[in-house]
Structure formats: C-alpha cells, structure tokens
Enzyme design. Structure first.
Site, PDB file in Angstrom:
ATOM      1  N   ASP A 177       1.031  -0.909  -0.134  1.00 33.16           N
ATOM      2  CA  ASP A 177      -0.533  -0.040   0.095  1.00 33.16           C
ATOM      3  C   ASP A 177       1.062   0.971   0.151  1.00 33.16           C
ATOM      4  OD1 ASP A 177      -2.895  -1.517   0.065  1.00 33.16           O
ATOM      5  OD2 ASP A 177      -2.061  -2.045   2.540  1.00 33.16           O
ATOM      6  N   ASP A 206      -6.989  -1.150  -4.539  1.00 30.14           N
ATOM      7  CA  ASP A 206      -7.648  -1.074  -3.376  1.00 30.14           C
ATOM      8  C   ASP A 206      -8.740  -0.458  -4.191  1.00 30.14           C
ATOM      9  OD1 ASP A 206      -6.499  -2.860  -1.709  1.00 30.14           O
ATOM     10  OD2 ASP A 206      -5.042  -0.643  -0.692  1.00 30.14           O
TER      11      ASP A 206
END
Length: 145
Positions: A115, A131
């Site tokens: 991320d 995401d």
C-alpha cells in the site's frame, strides 16, 4: 467483448503493479513523500493481512480464501459476459477482479500487499490503486444491482 474486458483487467493490474514498483523505488531511502496535489502522500506499508490488517497471522488461509473468492467472481463475470452482454454489472466486476488479482499477486510474490497512498486524515488506511479499483467496483456493483 471478452477480449476487451480481459485487456481492461490486465491494464488495471498493470497500472497498480507499476504504481507499486514506482512507489517502492521513490521511497527506497525515506518513509514519506508528499505528492504535489493536496494532502496525499506516498507512504509504503506492507500489509500481510486482508483489509485493515485482518488475518495477518493466517497467510495460508488468507491466500486460499482469496483465491476462492477471485475464482468465484471470475466465474460469475464470465457467465455474465456470455449470457447478459449488456449487464450493468460487467464493468464493476472487471474493476473488482483487476484490483483483487493485483493485490493477490503481491501476496503471492512478496507475502504482503504493498500500500502506498496515504491521506493525511486520522485513522484513514494507506491504500493502493487496486484497493481503489475494488472499492469503486463494489460501489458501482451495489448501485447497479
């Protein structure tokens, strides 16, 4: 039609993977990097679990469940492509599949999902493009159901 969506999904995967590689290179020797537009910054987080770090200590279980979920969505998606070519659910499912597969590739290759996009908002998770694809696809899927 099927070739178009296969290329679309592969493009989503490529966008996310290239962005993750770029973020990792940009942050090789630093923790955070502000991005020019607004409160967004690059921050690398390696998430070994699912959303919000769930199941981080159950990697094998998570891999199996994720593979089953992706396969289920792909089968449903393929069925829609064959039986209902004008379904409003096809495009949202393509976004969900692209995001899920890209994150799954991280999990298989690296043992965790990379991320890198952080909003300077308290308790807001660090995310990646996959995401965002999954979230947007899910919202569109719900709205079109």
């Amino acid at each position: 039609m099927m070739i178009f969506y296969a290329l679309f999904i592969l493009t989503l995967i490529a966008i996310d993977q290239i962005a993750k590689i770029t973020a990792l290179k940009l942050l090789a020797d630093r923790n955070d990097l502000p991005i020019i537009f607004g409160p967004v910054q690059f921050t690398i987080v390696k998430n070994p679990g699912a959303a919000f770090g769930l199941l981080k200590n159950r990697k094998t279980f998570l891999r199996i469940i994720t593979a089953i979920l992706i396969a289920s969505v792909v089968i449903y998606f393929a069925n829609l492509l064959v039986t209902e070519t004008r379904s409003l659910l096809i495009r949202p499912l393509a976004f969900i599949i692209g995001g899920a597969v890209s994150n799954y590739l991280d999990r298989l290759r690296l043992g965790s999902v990379i991320d890198f996009l952080s909003l300077n908002i308290k308790k807001f998770p660090v995310v990646n493009f996959a995401d965002i694809f999954i979230f947007a696809g899910s919202i569109l899927f719900i709205l079109n159901s």
